[in-house]
Design a protein around this motif. Structure first.
Motif, PDB file in Angstrom:
ATOM      1  N   LYS A  12      13.060  40.971 -34.081  1.00 52.48           N
ATOM      2  CA  LYS A  12      12.033  42.270 -34.119  1.00 52.48           C
ATOM      3  C   LYS A  12      10.715  41.825 -33.411  1.00 52.48           C
ATOM      4  CE  LYS A  12       9.888  46.522 -35.840  1.00 52.48           C
ATOM      5  NZ  LYS A  12       8.616  45.549 -36.592  1.00 52.48           N
ATOM      6  N   LEU A  14      15.515  49.458 -21.961  1.00 49.76           N
ATOM      7  CA  LEU A  14      15.079  50.017 -23.229  1.00 49.76           C
ATOM      8  C   LEU A  14      15.948  49.682 -23.817  1.00 49.76           C
ATOM      9  CD1 LEU A  14      13.521  52.424 -24.975  1.00 49.76           C
ATOM     10  CD2 LEU A  14      15.162  54.175 -23.846  1.00 49.76           C
ATOM     11  N   GLU A  30       9.545  42.909 -29.166  1.00 55.63           N
ATOM     12  CA  GLU A  30       8.037  43.877 -28.848  1.00 55.63           C
ATOM     13  C   GLU A  30       6.999  43.317 -27.806  1.00 55.63           C
ATOM     14  OE1 GLU A  30       7.586  44.775 -33.965  1.00 55.63           O
ATOM     15  OE2 GLU A  30       6.224  43.640 -33.292  1.00 55.63           O
ATOM     16  N   SER A  31       7.357  41.976 -28.829  1.00 50.55           N
ATOM     17  CA  SER A  31       6.397  41.400 -26.959  1.00 50.55           C
ATOM     18  C   SER A  31       6.894  41.130 -26.155  1.00 50.55           C
ATOM     19  CB  SER A  31       5.944  39.569 -27.945  1.00 50.55           C
ATOM     20  OG  SER A  31       5.579  40.033 -28.907  1.00 50.55           O
ATOM     21  N   THR A  32       8.003  41.332 -25.281  1.00 47.03           N
ATOM     22  CA  THR A  32       8.490  40.523 -24.418  1.00 47.03           C
ATOM     23  C   THR A  32       8.368  41.842 -23.225  1.00 47.03           C
ATOM     24  OG1 THR A  32      10.903  39.752 -25.679  1.00 47.03           O
ATOM     25  CG2 THR A  32      10.571  40.090 -23.372  1.00 47.03           C
ATOM     26  N   ASN A  64       8.813  43.872 -20.163  1.00 51.21           N
ATOM     27  CA  ASN A  64       9.485  44.618 -18.714  1.00 51.21           C
ATOM     28  C   ASN A  64      10.233  45.875 -20.408  1.00 51.21           C
ATOM     29  OD1 ASN A  64       8.861  43.629 -16.312  1.00 51.21           O
ATOM     30  ND2 ASN A  64      10.008  42.316 -17.035  1.00 51.21           N
ATOM     31  N   LEU A  65      10.732  45.367 -21.460  1.00 48.33           N
ATOM     32  CA  LEU A  65      11.293  45.792 -22.651  1.00 48.33           C
ATOM     33  C   LEU A  65      10.653  46.438 -23.060  1.00 48.33           C
ATOM     34  CD1 LEU A  65      14.111  45.777 -23.903  1.00 48.33           C
ATOM     35  CD2 LEU A  65      13.007  43.801 -25.681  1.00 48.33           C
ATOM     36  N   ASP A  66      11.247  47.823 -23.715  1.00 48.88           N
ATOM     37  CA  ASP A  66      11.289  49.298 -24.419  1.00 48.88           C
ATOM     38  C   ASP A  66      11.520  48.956 -25.992  1.00 48.88           C
ATOM     39  OD1 ASP A  66       7.938  50.111 -22.819  1.00 48.88           O
ATOM     40  OD2 ASP A  66       9.420  51.375 -22.007  1.00 48.88           O
ATOM     41  N   ILE A  67      11.299  48.975 -26.797  1.00 47.42           N
ATOM     42  CA  ILE A  67      12.648  49.073 -27.677  1.00 47.42           C
ATOM     43  C   ILE A  67      12.041  50.267 -29.150  1.00 47.42           C
ATOM     44  CG2 ILE A  67      12.694  46.221 -27.748  1.00 47.42           C
ATOM     45  CD1 ILE A  67      11.420  46.506 -30.369  1.00 47.42           C
ATOM     46  N   GLN A  68      12.904  50.974 -29.162  1.00 42.37           N
ATOM     47  CA  GLN A  68      12.720  51.716 -29.962  1.00 42.37           C
ATOM     48  C   GLN A  68      13.585  52.581 -31.066  1.00 42.37           C
ATOM     49  OE1 GLN A  68      11.437  55.515 -27.573  1.00 42.37           O
ATOM     50  NE2 GLN A  68      11.921  56.838 -28.251  1.00 42.37           N
ATOM     51  N   GLN A  69      13.545  53.321 -31.318  1.00 44.02           N
ATOM     52  CA  GLN A  69      14.305  53.521 -33.114  1.00 44.02           C
ATOM     53  C   GLN A  69      14.808  54.910 -32.760  1.00 44.02           C
ATOM     54  OE1 GLN A  69      13.865  52.382 -36.884  1.00 44.02           O
ATOM     55  NE2 GLN A  69      13.518  54.833 -37.604  1.00 44.02           N
ATOM     56  N   LEU A  90      14.548  50.263 -36.448  1.00 49.21           N
ATOM     57  CA  LEU A  90      14.051  49.100 -35.829  1.00 49.21           C
ATOM     58  C   LEU A  90      14.286  47.504 -36.714  1.00 49.21           C
ATOM     59  CD1 LEU A  90      10.710  50.041 -34.434  1.00 49.21           C
ATOM     60  CD2 LEU A  90      13.043  48.832 -33.251  1.00 49.21           C
TER      61      LEU A  90
END
Ligand SMILES: Cc1cc2nc3c(=O)[nH]c(=O)nc-3n(C[C@H](O)[C@H](O)[C@H](O)COP(=O)(O)OP(=O)(O)OC[C@H]3O[C@@H](n4cnc5c(N)ncnc54)[C@H](O)[C@@H]3O)c2cc1C
Ligand SMILES: Cc1cc2nc3c(=O)[nH]c(=O)nc-3n(C[C@H](O)[C@H](O)[C@H](O)COP(=O)(O)OP(=O)(O)OC[C@H]3O[C@@H](n4cnc5c(N)ncnc54)[C@H](O)[C@@H]3O)c2cc1C
Lengths: 616, 616
Positions: B109, B33, B113-115, B117-122, B39
């Protein structure tokens, strides 16, 4: 104070209102400064990534006809175009576009950078300078001073903005951004301040959506666009942020679909079980929110009988996986948002990029404004956009445009431009704002316009282009384009009136409800679709429209009766007490405006008319 | 606490360090994460719009060889490419690229987003959760909780960030953004916190620059790029934020020039007259700034004899008029900034879009870290980037990459990857940080590397690709590409060793200082320029390089002697008091590290070596 430079007009805030205000004032020749908290957030769409829609789409066309920038920017950066209510009556039809959020804002930033007479600058305005009863300039929070002959304040949701999620709060006009205490300064200057709120849904990662479980909603081909001057987008994608291209007499857009899914009974159960945790429901928020734009909590409570609610998944751009979950505005805690989303078909594994939240903010009740959007209290201080209690990009842009034009005119000593209710939705919007106290954020609906049959999207340019030319906000290129279109419409009308089939003119044929444009002889089929639609509508509804115009003329007599500034409503004999108070508080500029103030009835109007005739 | 999901690795901060950390950990298979304040500001370049440069450009190549993303992202979004010091020795040469600032960040960015296993979040992280002596998760300021087995903190200049301009201050890690109190939390957990500062120049509107009065500095053709896998940019400009394109065996870039101008005696006068108004000079700032990166105030004072200073005007992007005024970092009041800029040829009418300012922020002295970048105090808590007292995007990215890899390895119970000083600038960087207390923000210079002749940009892949493959951070595609290049180099070496002219092998010819690659027979002229440059350098400097390698081997014996964790420096007889204190405080992992601690001298080392042999 040592001013750096004296500007004619300074605009505070680079949102949808601020950008139109600054560009409009600069176009008419003023030296303009635009100050905003974050240059990279110029014209940011705080909520959904779309422009237009019912009533709002007509506002966008009107902005275009008056030389504003919103229409063309939406055309340049749109990724899905549709005409809403195509099968319904002409007055409720309107174009709507999904836009690439980042392209939309950075394209506008670049336009602002390149516009002659316009300086833009990052900064947070902390204080206004007032001398006597007029503004003279302002000071930023880092002590930078600017002199301005007129100011336009367009600070949106940022005035003491407070973000709510569950039981937590943080200052901010938008998530991840700052807030401003400028409303306290406005209060010190004698303006009344109120509190409103609005909300936004979560954004989720497209990588985690199962689109196969959703219905696809494609754009329309050809794309129904906003701007008269699509052909100015010839350069097309050579400009990084101009996604679409005018080429070979055609507008090229690579459209992206939206997706439709539905809440489930499980979704509703989770929301009901956690209602006490929602910021909106736990009583923490004092501000009043828009009833017509309910949160998902509201929907589940108010429409308890509904088995499901529609959810639109809207892409936020062409090159991002970010999706906007339209229909799910919420201020529930994050864990609840995450849980209820995952009960929606297609979203079982969705990951939230930005949670939904509510935001509460200060606004200035717009009954403190003249119809020019200048405050009654302080000379040359104009307010536009969300600060006036509205909601929506289009409502903000429309006010910004008018405030910018009028600020420029005030500096040049010219009278303000005030559009009538029968001329434009913009006229309806501003007239409503300055005469009727609001209870919730004001949004434009077709129902607000009593003359909506004449206020259509297809005739926005007919109604307003000449005004745009007159006030100097339409470029020569646009004026030329408009004149060419006008001539083309007139010629076609002549042709339709002259050519006959089976003993009737084509004009007469077109008046028949069942006869469509495509039933005309072959040569007419190549007429530009926009122009054909306009003529068909004007001709088919000619009877209704004529009647509407007559009625407008009748009302106009009263509408235009000016109520002089010296008029003391307390001393007018015969007015009811309530009417007196409202009139004195709002100080309408015309008898027509007075008529629309809640609490002022026809008897009061009759009394006023007599008083005016008597001269007191 | 009710966790939403347990992540393997949580990265706090989406700057240059954070993005590399998150992507690296996710690539090796961890559930990751990434939490960041905004973002839309992922991988934002806070200061100049360029990547690389002397020493830093080599870091970028190393990041690429280890599977990091900075190199390729700079190639994709570069608008001007140059090889610095082309005429100087091989160890000081390095590539540098001006990038389109917005394209750079939004492309990254989209990659995040497209990787998988990876979640991104503000979100803004407010608290860390620690159980026993290891981290277990964190909580955001809106009360959102996340569980994580390892944390990487990369919060840059945002920890109690305070922006200074003239006598005014505002909280913020960058102008127009927020700040974070997380350093107070780190302090509570027992970490020592210090204060540093840095500064940035104004950005001005290109519309207001007179370029005719400036010298033009074009990019090089063909563009010297960073990444081994340029051909992955085949898609090219179909991706909105990928400006450049690999096509037909060539890399296509539409380069933009930078512009050079100079300060004048008038500029210096204005600055001197207003020095007392500068935030840096009026004594308000406690933090220490980088001496090697002086503000314009510093330059005017420290180099009083200089008649002028060079100023580079660097475009911030292809589709914006924003220009970065390189060489003019300042914290003078806005009016003074505006005034002195206008005394510079070409800038007489310039308008400032964003004023320059200084920023002061908390950092954690990195002597509190193990060479894996894990804190010594708290298990699985890693720190990387500006928070460790460095300055610069490349330094941050390099640390982020290593911290991300090591956080992932710690979760899987694998030993950390620690690069040696003779393997990589990354090794030098981290070794310096964890052993030597800093006095000012740490920046990479070639002078910091004792083995700089073997740490060149042209052999970064030779040095590190196998490590990248081994730790699982290089994609199969990149590994294949690297193996093909390796084979190609070996074949060429064979050819050069076999083919003869005038009785000598081509290899021997190439060793001669005056013999260049292009003097080789025709067939060699078509060798890829990157490979030719690499071989030419390896062969020409073979003697020096061999001697350097020998020396490295000699030092290695000592370098690799581990200092066990149980070793109590207080009880080692014969150590000087100063050495004891430093060793106990910093706790070096090897004898080599101990040797580089200021205050530890050769006698102390001899004592330590004997103590180790004795087993105490
Ligand atoms: C969370 C959220 C949800 C929303 N939901 C909806 C919705 O569902 N439907 C709908 O129609 N509308 C919604 N809106 C409203 C919509 O975003 C606004 O109506 C529209 O953006 C208003 O435009 P504006 O120009 O008035 O203000 P904004 O777009 O808010 O722009 C204000 C600008 O002023 C700048 N500013 C503020 N203070 C200062 C200062 N002191 N100095 C300098 N600059 C300053 C800011 O940086 C910003 O650029 C929502 C807004 C938010 C934040
Ligand atoms: C004004 C200024 C001038 C500079 N000048 C120079 C210079 O001249 N030369 C030079 O080499 N370098 C300069 N730098 C430094 C350079 O920008 C940094 O070295 C580099 O960006 C560091 O990368 P980073 O990833 O460590 O941190 P940053 O790039 O600062 O990123 C930190 C990230 O952490 C996020 N974050 C912070 N706190 C939290 C939290 N609590 N929760 C979640 N997210 C959080 C932020 O949103 C941000 O995305 C300057 C920086 C600034 C601000």
């Amino acid at each position: 104070m040592h001013w750096l430079k004296e500007y004619d007009v300074i605009v505070v805030g680079g949102g949808h209102a601020g950008v139109e205000a600054a560009l409009a004032a600069a176009r008419t020749g003023c030296e303009v400064l635009l100050l905003t908290l974050q240059l990279d957030a110029i014209a940011q769409m705080s909520c959904n990534p779309s422009i237009g829609g019912v009533a709002k789409g007509i506002l966008v066309r009107e902005i275009d006809a008056l030389g504003g920038v919103m229409a063309q920017n939406a055309d340049a950066t749109g990724i899905q175009f549709r005409m809403l209510n195509r099968r319904k009556g002409p007055s409720v039809q309107a174009p709507r576009a999904q836009c690439d959020k980042k392209a939309y804002q950075f394209r506008l930033k670049a336009i602002c950078e390149s516009t002659p007479n316009l300086d833009i600058q990052q900064g947070s305005v902390a204080r206004l300078c007032v001398k006597g009863d007029a503004v003279t300039g302002l000071v930023t929070d880092l002590g930078i001073e600017f002199a301005g002959k007129a100011l336009v304040i367009t600070t949106g949701t940022f005035l003491r903005g407070l973000i709510h999620m569950g039981s937590e709060q943080r200052p901010g006009g938008r998530a991840g951004e700052g807030s401003s205490g400028l409303s306290l300064e406005l209060k010190k200057l004698g303006l009344e301040i109120g509190r409103l709120k609005t909300g936004t849904p979560p954004r989720i990662n497209g990588r985690t959506i199962d689109f196969a479980a959703c219905e696809q909603q494609p754009g329309e081909v050809p794309p129904p666009t906003f701007s008269l001057c699509l052909d100015e987008l010839e350069g097309g994608d050579e400009e990084l942020f101009t996604l679409n291209r005018w080429d070979g007499q055609m507008f090229h857009v690579e459209q992206q679909p939206c997706w439709i899914t539905y809440t489930t009974s499980e979704t509703h159960q989770i929301i009901r079980d956690n209602l006490h945790l929602s910021a909106m429901y736990s009583g923490q928020i004092q501000g009043v929110g828009p009833r017509y734009c309910p949160s998902i909590e509201d929907k589940v409570v108010r429409f308890a009988e509904r088995e499901r609610h529609q959810i639109f998944l809207e892409p936020e751009g062409r090159h991002t996986q970010e999706f906007y979950v339209n229909g799910c505005s919420t201020s529930l805690p994050f864990s609840v948002q995450s849980a209820f989303l995952r009960t929606i078909p297609g979203l079982e594994k969705c990951h939230i990029l930005r949670p939904g939240y509510a935001v509460e903010y200060d606004y200035c009740p717009a009954t403190q404004l003249l119809p020019s959007l200048e405050t009654k209290q302080i000379g040359r201080l104009f307010l536009a956009g969300q600060i006036n209690g509205t909601s929506g990009y289009e409502e903000a842009a429309a006010q910004g445009l008018m405030a910018g034009l009028n600020a420029a005119r005030s500096v040049r000593g010219e009278p303000p431009i005030v559009l009538r209710r029968d001329q434009a939705y913009i006229g309806v919007l501003i007239d409503d704002l300055v005469t009727r106290p609001i209870r919730e954020p004001y949004r434009m609906f077709t129902a607000r316009a009593e003359h909506r049959l004449v206020l259509r999207h297809d005739n926005a340019d007919v109604r307003l282009s000449d005004i745009g030319s007159m006030v100097g906000s339409l470029s020569i290129r646009r004026q030329t384009k408009w004149l060419a279109k006008k001539r083309r419409v007139e010629e076609l009308l002549e042709d339709l009136n002259e050519a006959k089939t089976e003993g009737r003119t084509l004009f007469e044929w077109l008046r028949r409800p069942d006869f469509r444009w495509m039933d005309l002889p072959q040569p007419f089929h190549s007429v530009e679709p926009e122009i054909a639609a306009h003529l068909e509508c004007e001709i088919k509804y000619a009877g209704y429209i004529a009647r509407e115009r007559e009625q407008i003329e009748r009302v106009r007599a009263m509408e235009d009766l000016l109520l002089p500034a010296w008029l003391d409503f307390w001393s007018v004999v015969g007015l009811k007490q309530e009417a007196r108070e409202k009139l004195q508080q709002i100080r309408p500029a015309t008898l027509g405006q007075a008529a629309r103030i809640p609490g002022v009835n026809p008897t009061d109007l009759a009394v006023l008319r007599i008083a005016l005739k008597r001269g007191a």
